[in-house]
Design a protein around this motif. Structure first.
Motif, PDB file in Angstrom:
ATOM      1  N   GLN A   3       0.480  -0.899  -0.048  1.00 30.06           N
ATOM      2  CA  GLN A   3       0.417  -0.053  -0.293  1.00 30.06           C
ATOM      3  C   GLN A   3       0.893   0.875  -0.102  1.00 30.06           C
ATOM      4  OE1 GLN A   3      -2.765  -0.617   3.514  1.00 30.06           O
ATOM      5  NE2 GLN A   3      -4.264  -1.216   2.127  1.00 30.06           N
ATOM      6  N   LEU A   4       0.792   2.298  -0.973  1.00 33.89           N
ATOM      7  CA  LEU A   4       1.329   3.587  -0.934  1.00 33.89           C
ATOM      8  C   LEU A   4       0.057   5.014  -0.868  1.00 33.89           C
ATOM      9  CD1 LEU A   4       3.545   2.405  -4.349  1.00 33.89           C
ATOM     10  CD2 LEU A   4       3.832   1.961  -2.309  1.00 33.89           C
ATOM     11  N   VAL A   5       0.806   5.334  -0.389  1.00 28.98           N
ATOM     12  CA  VAL A   5       0.551   7.137   0.244  1.00 28.98           C
ATOM     13  C   VAL A   5       1.780   7.883  -0.232  1.00 28.98           C
ATOM     14  CG1 VAL A   5      -0.835   7.849   2.397  1.00 28.98           C
ATOM     15  CG2 VAL A   5      -1.408   5.758   2.244  1.00 28.98           C
ATOM     16  N   GLU A   6       0.601   8.415  -0.875  1.00 32.02           N
ATOM     17  CA  GLU A   6       1.556  10.271  -1.049  1.00 32.02           C
ATOM     18  C   GLU A   6       0.397  11.326  -0.434  1.00 32.02           C
ATOM     19  OE1 GLU A   6       0.215   8.545  -5.511  1.00 32.02           O
ATOM     20  OE2 GLU A   6      -0.665   8.242  -2.896  1.00 32.02           O
ATOM     21  N   SER A   7       2.391  11.746  -0.248  1.00 31.40           N
ATOM     22  CA  SER A   7       1.718  13.832  -0.103  1.00 31.40           C
ATOM     23  C   SER A   7       3.059  14.383  -0.372  1.00 31.40           C
ATOM     24  CB  SER A   7       1.623  13.438   1.913  1.00 31.40           C
ATOM     25  OG  SER A   7       2.840  12.940   2.202  1.00 31.40           O
ATOM     26  N   GLY A   8       1.964  15.625   0.199  1.00 30.64           N
ATOM     27  CA  GLY A   8       3.477  17.034   0.100  1.00 30.64           C
ATOM     28  C   GLY A   8       2.855  17.700  -1.793  1.00 30.64           C
ATOM     29  N   GLY A   9       1.397  16.997  -2.177  1.00 30.05           N
ATOM     30  CA  GLY A   9       1.519  18.129  -3.086  1.00 30.05           C
ATOM     31  C   GLY A   9       0.984  19.282  -3.387  1.00 30.05           C
ATOM     32  N   GLY A  10       0.457  20.817  -3.206  1.00 28.00           N
ATOM     33  CA  GLY A  10      -0.121  21.456  -3.367  1.00 28.00           C
ATOM     34  C   GLY A  10      -0.598  22.701  -4.177  1.00 28.00           C
ATOM     35  N   LEU A  11      -0.466  23.763  -3.995  1.00 29.65           N
ATOM     36  CA  LEU A  11      -0.132  24.775  -5.260  1.00 29.65           C
ATOM     37  C   LEU A  11       0.830  25.686  -5.115  1.00 29.65           C
ATOM     38  CD1 LEU A  11      -1.935  26.661  -7.524  1.00 29.65           C
ATOM     39  CD2 LEU A  11      -2.922  28.218  -5.113  1.00 29.65           C
ATOM     40  N   VAL A  12       1.771  26.073  -5.930  1.00 27.53           N
ATOM     41  CA  VAL A  12       2.586  26.059  -5.757  1.00 27.53           C
ATOM     42  C   VAL A  12       2.922  27.544  -7.327  1.00 27.53           C
ATOM     43  CG1 VAL A  12       3.781  24.745  -6.974  1.00 27.53           C
ATOM     44  CG2 VAL A  12       5.098  25.990  -5.831  1.00 27.53           C
ATOM     45  N   GLN A  39      -0.359  12.681 -14.224  1.00 25.62           N
ATOM     46  CA  GLN A  39      -0.922  12.657 -15.594  1.00 25.62           C
ATOM     47  C   GLN A  39      -2.279  13.764 -15.127  1.00 25.62           C
ATOM     48  OE1 GLN A  39      -4.437   8.984 -15.273  1.00 25.62           O
ATOM     49  NE2 GLN A  39      -5.285   9.343 -17.159  1.00 25.62           N
ATOM     50  N   ALA A  40      -1.958  14.521 -16.545  1.00 29.52           N
ATOM     51  CA  ALA A  40      -2.462  15.772 -16.408  1.00 29.52           C
ATOM     52  C   ALA A  40      -3.510  16.068 -16.811  1.00 29.52           C
ATOM     53  CB  ALA A  40      -2.408  16.435 -17.409  1.00 29.52           C
ATOM     54  N   GLU A  89       2.903  23.735 -16.838  1.00 30.52           N
ATOM     55  CA  GLU A  89       2.790  22.580 -17.206  1.00 30.52           C
ATOM     56  C   GLU A  89       3.467  21.325 -16.694  1.00 30.52           C
ATOM     57  OE1 GLU A  89       4.695  24.664 -18.390  1.00 30.52           O
ATOM     58  OE2 GLU A  89       6.745  24.428 -19.696  1.00 30.52           O
ATOM     59  N   ASP A  90       3.685  21.231 -15.068  1.00 31.61           N
ATOM     60  CA  ASP A  90       4.403  20.410 -14.195  1.00 31.61           C
ATOM     61  C   ASP A  90       2.973  19.845 -13.829  1.00 31.61           C
ATOM     62  OD1 ASP A  90       7.550  21.908 -13.883  1.00 31.61           O
ATOM     63  OD2 ASP A  90       7.083  20.265 -14.852  1.00 31.61           O
ATOM     64  N   THR A  91       1.676  20.752 -13.612  1.00 28.75           N
ATOM     65  CA  THR A  91       0.199  20.595 -13.448  1.00 28.75           C
ATOM     66  C   THR A  91      -0.389  19.348 -13.684  1.00 28.75           C
ATOM     67  OG1 THR A  91      -0.360  22.853 -13.055  1.00 28.75           O
ATOM     68  CG2 THR A  91      -1.693  21.407 -12.847  1.00 28.75           C
ATOM     69  N   ALA A  92      -0.163  18.496 -12.720  1.00 30.11           N
ATOM     70  CA  ALA A  92      -0.944  17.393 -12.464  1.00 30.11           C
ATOM     71  C   ALA A  92      -1.487  16.400 -11.942  1.00 30.11           C
ATOM     72  CB  ALA A  92      -0.189  17.025 -13.605  1.00 30.11           C
ATOM     73  N   VAL A  93      -1.576  15.097 -11.263  1.00 30.34           N
ATOM     74  CA  VAL A  93      -2.456  14.383 -10.217  1.00 30.34           C
ATOM     75  C   VAL A  93      -0.456  13.470 -10.209  1.00 30.34           C
ATOM     76  CG1 VAL A  93      -3.363  12.303  -8.963  1.00 30.34           C
ATOM     77  CG2 VAL A  93      -4.937  14.631 -10.141  1.00 30.34           C
ATOM     78  N   TYR A  94       0.061  13.399  -9.719  1.00 26.70           N
ATOM     79  CA  TYR A  94       1.009  12.535  -9.407  1.00 26.70           C
ATOM     80  C   TYR A  94       0.791  11.852  -8.120  1.00 26.70           C
ATOM     81  CZ  TYR A  94       4.526  15.860 -10.806  1.00 26.70           C
ATOM     82  OH  TYR A  94       4.752  17.213 -12.164  1.00 26.70           O
ATOM     83  N   TYR A  95       1.630  10.931  -9.581  1.00 26.82           N
ATOM     84  CA  TYR A  95       1.453   9.180  -8.267  1.00 26.82           C
ATOM     85  C   TYR A  95       2.670   8.466  -8.327  1.00 26.82           C
ATOM     86  CZ  TYR A  95      -3.787   9.309 -10.161  1.00 26.82           C
ATOM     87  OH  TYR A  95      -4.656   9.899 -10.646  1.00 26.82           O
ATOM     88  N   CYS A  96       2.534   7.602  -7.213  1.00 28.15           N
ATOM     89  CA  CYS A  96       4.026   6.632  -6.471  1.00 28.15           C
ATOM     90  C   CYS A  96       3.428   5.533  -7.194  1.00 28.15           C
ATOM     91  CB  CYS A  96       4.536   7.302  -5.670  1.00 28.15           C
ATOM     92  SG  CYS A  96       3.843   6.350  -3.831  1.00 28.15           S
ATOM     93  N   ALA A  97       4.141   4.366  -7.813  1.00 29.68           N
ATOM     94  CA  ALA A  97       4.076   2.941  -7.390  1.00 29.68           C
ATOM     95  C   ALA A  97       5.018   2.598  -7.288  1.00 29.68           C
ATOM     96  CB  ALA A  97       3.720   2.975  -9.149  1.00 29.68           C
ATOM     97  N   SER A  98       4.848   1.203  -7.391  1.00 28.96           N
ATOM     98  CA  SER A  98       5.889   0.342  -6.698  1.00 28.96           C
ATOM     99  C   SER A  98       6.031  -1.067  -7.500  1.00 28.96           C
ATOM    100  CB  SER A  98       6.486   0.041  -5.246  1.00 28.96           C
ATOM    101  OG  SER A  98       5.343  -1.170  -4.962  1.00 28.96           O
ATOM    102  N   GLY A 115      -0.428   4.372  -5.379  1.00 31.42           N
ATOM    103  CA  GLY A 115      -1.233   5.068  -4.727  1.00 31.42           C
ATOM    104  C   GLY A 115      -2.620   5.812  -5.113  1.00 31.42           C
ATOM    105  N   GLN A 116      -3.089   6.800  -4.197  1.00 26.71           N
ATOM    106  CA  GLN A 116      -4.021   7.439  -4.843  1.00 26.71           C
ATOM    107  C   GLN A 116      -3.716   9.209  -5.997  1.00 26.71           C
ATOM    108  OE1 GLN A 116      -2.514   7.456  -1.601  1.00 26.71           O
ATOM    109  NE2 GLN A 116      -3.103   9.779  -1.563  1.00 26.71           N
ATOM    110  N   GLY A 117      -2.717   9.229  -5.790  1.00 28.23           N
ATOM    111  CA  GLY A 117      -2.328  10.838  -5.935  1.00 28.23           C
ATOM    112  C   GLY A 117      -2.146  11.016  -4.891  1.00 28.23           C
ATOM    113  N   THR A 118      -1.647  12.465  -5.849  1.00 32.47           N
ATOM    114  CA  THR A 118      -1.691  14.107  -5.022  1.00 32.47           C
ATOM    115  C   THR A 118      -1.455  15.247  -5.771  1.00 32.47           C
ATOM    116  OG1 THR A 118      -0.869  15.344  -3.142  1.00 32.47           O
ATOM    117  CG2 THR A 118       0.770  14.024  -3.774  1.00 32.47           C
ATOM    118  N   GLN A 119      -2.202  15.921  -6.181  1.00 32.22           N
ATOM    119  CA  GLN A 119      -2.403  17.112  -6.278  1.00 32.22           C
ATOM    120  C   GLN A 119      -1.522  17.880  -6.902  1.00 32.22           C
ATOM    121  OE1 GLN A 119      -5.254  17.154  -9.302  1.00 32.22           O
ATOM    122  NE2 GLN A 119      -2.925  19.485  -9.635  1.00 32.22           N
TER     123      GLN A 119
END
Length: 124
Positions: A3-12, A39-40, A89-98, A115-119
């Motif tokens: 199980q994978l859980v992403e964190s740390g996304g946000g608006l910058v 994935q955008a 152009e880096d704006t997307a949902v970011y996923y980690c995978a193993s 993981g579920q992804g982080t925006q």
């Protein structure tokens, strides 16, 4: 099962930085390669970066080379994606995978655990 859980996304703002984390369950983390994908809206999921089981071998998409770094801490069963000089152009949902096995590869289909992804949103 991993199980994978992403964190740390946000608006910058453009030019800024973010650090994504991917916390993994399971005692076999150290034997798995880890990848980051994004994935955008309206686009296919694409490879960003990957790291082998040891942390000594990394690969990057051309679009992020020189701006992003990937790392892992096997003692914390966590992988990281440091993103600098962010662009809109880096704006997307970011996923980690193993994936089982030591080698880092850039193919979505090679990773069975996600993981579920982080925006991540980068404003201009």
């Amino acid at each position: 099962q991993v199980q994978l859980v992403e964190s740390g996304g946000g608006l910058v703002q453009a030019g800024g930085s973010l650090r994504l984390s991917c916390a993994a369950s399971g005692r076999t983390f150290g034997t798995y390669a880890m990848g980051w994908f994004r994935q955008a809206p309206g686009k296919e999921r694409e490879f960003v970066s990957a790291i082998d089981w040891s942390g000594r071998s990394t690969i990057f998409a051309d679009s992020v080379k020189g701006r992003f770094t990937i790392s892992r801490d096997n003692s914390k069963t966590t992988a990281y994606l440091q993103m600098n000089s962010l662009k809109p152009e880096d704006t997307a949902v970011y996923y980690c995978a193993s994936k089982q096995g030591p080698l880092a590869v850039p193919y979505v289909g090679s990773y069975p655990y996600w993981g579920q992804g982080t925006q991540v949103t980068v404003s201009s």
